[in-house]
Each structure stands twice: as structure tokens, then as C-alpha cells.
Scaffold this active site. Structure first.
Site, PDB file in Angstrom:
ATOM      1  N   ASN A   7       0.846  -1.064   0.071  1.00 43.06           N
ATOM      2  CA  ASN A   7      -0.090   0.000  -0.065  1.00 43.06           C
ATOM      3  C   ASN A   7       0.967   1.321  -0.088  1.00 43.06           C
ATOM      4  OD1 ASN A   7      -1.936   2.174   0.396  1.00 43.06           O
ATOM      5  ND2 ASN A   7      -2.857   1.037   2.097  1.00 43.06           N
ATOM      6  N   HIS A 164     -13.342   2.362  -0.952  1.00 40.67           N
ATOM      7  CA  HIS A 164     -13.493   1.123   0.093  1.00 40.67           C
ATOM      8  C   HIS A 164     -14.069  -0.260  -0.691  1.00 40.67           C
ATOM      9  CE1 HIS A 164     -14.076   4.002   3.612  1.00 40.67           C
ATOM     10  NE2 HIS A 164     -12.628   3.652   3.234  1.00 40.67           N
ATOM     11  N   LEU A 193     -16.610   1.714   8.595  1.00 37.06           N
ATOM     12  CA  LEU A 193     -16.539   2.746   9.167  1.00 37.06           C
ATOM     13  C   LEU A 193     -15.078   2.837   9.916  1.00 37.06           C
ATOM     14  CD1 LEU A 193     -19.845   2.355  11.223  1.00 37.06           C
ATOM     15  CD2 LEU A 193     -19.576   3.780   9.029  1.00 37.06           C
ATOM     16  N   GLY A 196     -11.638   7.017   7.230  1.00 42.26           N
ATOM     17  CA  GLY A 196     -12.699   7.247   6.065  1.00 42.26           C
ATOM     18  C   GLY A 196     -14.082   6.333   6.389  1.00 42.26           C
TER      19      GLY A 196
HETATM   20  P1  ADP Z   1      -8.285   3.346   8.688  1.00 43.04           P
HETATM   21  O1  ADP Z   1      -9.385   4.089   8.232  1.00 43.04           O
HETATM   22  O2  ADP Z   1      -7.357   4.397   9.126  1.00 43.04           O
HETATM   23  O3  ADP Z   1      -7.845   2.042   8.369  1.00 43.04           O
HETATM   24  P2  ADP Z   1      -9.472   1.991  11.005  1.00 43.04           P
HETATM   25  O4  ADP Z   1     -10.353   1.066  10.317  1.00 43.04           O
HETATM   26  O5  ADP Z   1      -8.270   1.581  11.694  1.00 43.04           O
HETATM   27  O6  ADP Z   1      -8.846   3.382  10.347  1.00 43.04           O
HETATM   28  O7  ADP Z   1     -10.315   2.928  12.043  1.00 43.04           O
HETATM   29  C1  ADP Z   1     -10.067   4.132  12.825  1.00 43.04           C
HETATM   30  C2  ADP Z   1     -11.171   4.353  13.684  1.00 43.04           C
HETATM   31  O8  ADP Z   1     -11.486   3.176  14.439  1.00 43.04           O
HETATM   32  C3  ADP Z   1     -10.936   5.607  14.617  1.00 43.04           C
HETATM   33  O9  ADP Z   1     -11.828   6.518  14.608  1.00 43.04           O
HETATM   34  C4  ADP Z   1     -11.004   4.612  15.874  1.00 43.04           C
HETATM   35  O10 ADP Z   1     -11.128   5.740  17.029  1.00 43.04           O
HETATM   36  C5  ADP Z   1     -11.990   3.794  15.890  1.00 43.04           C
HETATM   37  N1  ADP Z   1     -11.645   2.780  16.823  1.00 43.04           N
HETATM   38  C6  ADP Z   1     -10.847   1.813  16.920  1.00 43.04           C
HETATM   39  N2  ADP Z   1     -11.062   0.911  17.975  1.00 43.04           N
HETATM   40  C7  ADP Z   1     -12.159   1.555  18.730  1.00 43.04           C
HETATM   41  C8  ADP Z   1     -12.988   1.199  19.850  1.00 43.04           C
HETATM   42  N3  ADP Z   1     -12.529   0.207  20.563  1.00 43.04           N
HETATM   43  N4  ADP Z   1     -13.962   2.228  20.009  1.00 43.04           N
HETATM   44  C9  ADP Z   1     -14.272   2.922  19.373  1.00 43.04           C
HETATM   45  N5  ADP Z   1     -13.779   3.336  18.280  1.00 43.04           N
HETATM   46  C10 ADP Z   1     -12.512   2.635  18.032  1.00 43.04           C
END
Ligand code: ADP
Length: 386
Positions: A7, A164, A193, A196
């Protein structure tokens, strides 16, 4: 087969080596052998993408010993209208991806740098491009066309592309399997979610609408992106003297949860929700927006059988899921609170037995999807002529 999944971003390359079964093989062994990230490319220590690849190569040699990589799978953000499937990369394909640079100026150029760096170093290693937009190539015109003059579509390619897709396709297959539903009969709404965020309408296993549009800004409230707003706001602000770059920064980096609460982390919002009005509002606005999309997509697919939550927030935040599903009561959707709050242990159903639409949590795994797609393309490629 050992697949190196890459990536490539403008200043970083994330990598993972996956062992994936050859398509049709009896042995379904699947594993992550090593993974890592090279950061700050172009800032001194790591001069460019070629230098980053050298670093990855030495990390791979240390981790894999004398096992060899069989193929490289690239996450490519934009496949435009041309690419609806993963493809084996040739010089012509690389140039085609490069021609899409204007549509994804932050993402496609580094993807191309990654592809060229590999081709220079290992010219015989098969490379496959897996596009984030590809799964949404099945959108009907009523969903992808904006109601603006045709010239803007023909001349500038302005239409809904959606993103996505790799995650969405993977999660859709897993969800259909979990429910024992043939993919071709599976109608659902997938909510990816992460930082993004997007919602996708699945009808008969394929994407028929999706909330991200010409760019990833459209749709849901995200970590730092606004999602939907009246386009005239930008015209108004432009006349007030804001530049395109300033508005870009505002919409992509300073909006969404960050603007509403001050931080883009859903965890902190959920923790603060009982005694912080801004946290309460951020949760309310973001969950309300998603609930509206789910209602709309339930109609778009002619009745969804499942609502699927995935990615960081979707997989890990029972509070966010609850805030969304509460608003779906008019559709007869009922959450099983115990299952929603229960341990995060893989794909599972979190609605009650009598819920009109089943609610699922399905962990996404984009690297696995890319590795498997790469293996499938490489296994089916014509034998090169001598
Ligand atoms: P990316 O799009 O960067 O791959 P991720 O899929 O890792 O992102 O998601 C990131 C989001 O997930 C952030 O908003 C983070 O706060 C949320 N997140 C991760 N773990 C938790 C949790 N235990 N409770 C609430 N939100 C979470």
C-alpha cells in the site's frame, strides 16, 4: 503462494507478506508471515520509493530467510471507469493507472511509483493491481450520474466512483457466507467505518450504490472529512476569498468528527459522551447520517436482509452501532444488546432472532483480499510466450 501486499502512499509504504492458497487448492492454509511500514519517504533517510523498497527487501530477507515472494499485489486507489477487476500489471496498465492521476492526485501517483520500483528491481515478478473503486463499477447509471451537464462527465470524468471497494467486497462475501445466503441473492447495506467511512448498497451480491462519490469526501461524517454538504457552501467561501487548497484542507483534514468534537478518534468521543455536549453531538450527527443512508439503501436494494458493520469503528464500537441501530426501529431492526456488547470475536450476528433485518459485525481484511485476488490473477494468467 507468497504474496507481498503493498500500500504505497506519498510518504509511506505499508507492506504485508501473506501466504495464500492457490485457487482451487485443497490446502487452505492462510497466514501473515511478516508486515511493516516504511515512513518519511522523501524526508532525508529514505530518499524515494526505490530506497523504501530496498529497505523492505532487507526486512523481508531477514523475516523470510530463503523463501521467495511469488507475486506482488498493489492496493491502487483509483481504477476509473476502466478497471472493474484486479489486473495483471503491464507497462500499458501502469500508464493507464498513471492517466487516472488527476482523479486521485494524492494516491495514484505513489501507487505508480511503487509499481515501477518493483518492476525495476524484479522485472520478472508478476504484479497485480487491486483497485479500491473496482467493486463499484456495477453501479447503475441512476446511482453514479450526478444531475449536472453531460459535458462535465465526458470532459472531466465527473461521476460517482466510490471507494473502499476491496473491503466491501470481502465483507459482503463473508456476511453472505455467515448467513448461509447464496451471494447472488444477498441484499445488504455495508457500513465501512474507519477514519474514512462509507455505506454501500449491495443487491444480489454486487454494489448498486455507495456513499463516497467523485472523491472520498461525499457521504458519511468521517474522522476528518465532512461528508455531504451543500456544494454552494464552497462557492460562497470561494467568493469570500478562500482558495481551492484551503477549502480542500478544510473538507479533508479539519472537518468531520474532528470539527465536531476536536478529535477524530471515536473512542474518545464515546468515553466523553456522558458529560461532554460536543461529544454527544458528534455521536448523534454521525450516527444519524449513517442511519439515513441505511434507510435509503434499504429502499435502493429492494429490501436488505442484513446491515453489516466493519472497520475500526464498525468492528469495535458497540456504542456507535447502538446509536445507529436505535434509529432503525421503524424498519423493525432490533439489536441484541448482549451480542452487541459481547467480545469482538470474528464475524457475528448482533441482532435479535425476530429483527426484520439482521445486523452483523464482520471484520474486514483488505490485505487478505488483495493477496487472494493477486493469487487468482497470477494463477489464471496466460503462460508468457518465449
Ligand atoms: P483506517 O481507515 O485508517 O484504516 P480504522 O479502520 O483503523 O481506520 O479505524 C479507525 C477508527 O476506529 C478511529 O476512529 C478509531 O477511533 C476507531 N476505533 C478503533 N477502536 C475503537 C474502539 N474500541 N472503540 C471506538 N472506536 C474505535
Amino acid at each position: 503462494m507468497l504474496v507481498l501486499v503493498l500500500n504505497s502512499g506519498s510518504s509511506s509504504i505499508k507492506y504485508q507478506v501473506r501466504e495464500v492458497p492457490l485457487p482451487g487448492a485443497d490446502d487452505h492454509h492462510e497466514a501473515i508471515l511478516t508486515e511493516g511500514i516504511v515512513e518519511r519517504i522523501g524526508e532525508g533517510e529514505v530518499e524515494d520509493h526505490t530506497a523504501a523498497l530496498e529497505q523492505i527487501n532487507s526486512e523481508l530477507t531477514a523475516a523470510l530467510g530463503d523463501r521467495q515472494i511469488d507475486a506482488v499485489g498493489h492496493r491502487v486507489v483509483h481504477g476509473g471507469e476502466r478497471f472493474g477487476e484486479p489486473v495483471l500489471i503491464t507497462n500499458e496498465i501502469t500508464r493507464a493507472i498513471e492517466r487516472l492521476n488527476p482523479l486521485a492526485p494524492l494516491h495514484n501517483p505513489p501507487n505508480v511509483l511503487g509499481i515501477r520500483a518493483i518492476a525495476d528491481k524484479w522485472p520478472n515478478l508478476p504484479q497485480v493491481a487491486v483497485f479500491d473503486t473496482a467493486f463499484h463499477r456495477t453501479l447503475p447509471e441512476r446511482a453514479w450520474r450526478y444531475a449536472i451537464p453531460d459535458d462535465f462527465y465526458r470532459k472531466y470524468g465527473i461521476r460517482r466512483y466510490g471507494f473502499h471497494g476491496t473491503s466491501c467486497e470481502y465483507v459482503t462475501q463473508q456476511a453472505a457466507e455467515l448467513l448461509g445466503c447464496p451471494l447472488g441473492e444477498f441484499n445488504a447495506v455495508v457500513a465501512h467505518l474507519g477514519n474514512g467511512a462509507s455505506a454501500t448498497a449491495i443487491q444480489g451480491g454486487i454494489s448498486v450504490d455507495t456513499s463516497m462519490g467523485f472523491t472520498p469526501i461525499e457521504g458519511l461524517v468521517m474522522g476528518t472529512r465532512s461528508g455531504d454538504l451543500d456544494p454552494s457552501i464552497l462557492l460562497f467561501l470561494e467568493r469570500e476569498g478562500f482558495s481551492a487548497d484551503e477549502l480542500d484542507e478544510m473538507l479533508n483534514k479539519k472537518s468531520g468528527l474532528k470539527a465536531l468534537f476536536g478529535q477524530n478518534d471515536m473512542r474518545s468521543i464515546v468515553e466523553a459522551v456522558d458529560d461532554d455536549e460536543r461529544a454527544r453531538l458528534a455521536l448523534e450527527i454521525s450516527s444519524y447520517r449513517l442511519a439515513k443512508y441505511i434507510g435509503g439503501y434499504h429502499v435502493a436494494v429492494g429490501g436488505a436482509r442484513a446491515i453489516v458493520f466493519t472497520a475500526g469503528i464498525g468492528e469495535n464500537s458497540p456504542q456507535f452501532r447502538q446509536a445507529v441501530v436505535e434509529r432503525l426501529a421503524p424498519l423493525g431492526v432490533k439489536l441484541d444488546d448482549g451480542a452487541n456488547l459481547g467480545p469482538a470475536d470474528g464475524a457475528r450476528i448482533i441482532s435479535t432472532g425476530n429483527s426484520a433485518i439482521q445486523v452483523l459485525v464482520v471484520p474486514t481484511d483488505e490485505e487478505r483480499a488483495i493477496a487472494e485476488a493477486t493469487a487468482a490473477v497470477v494463477a489464471s494468467r496466460p503462460i508468457p510466450s518465449r
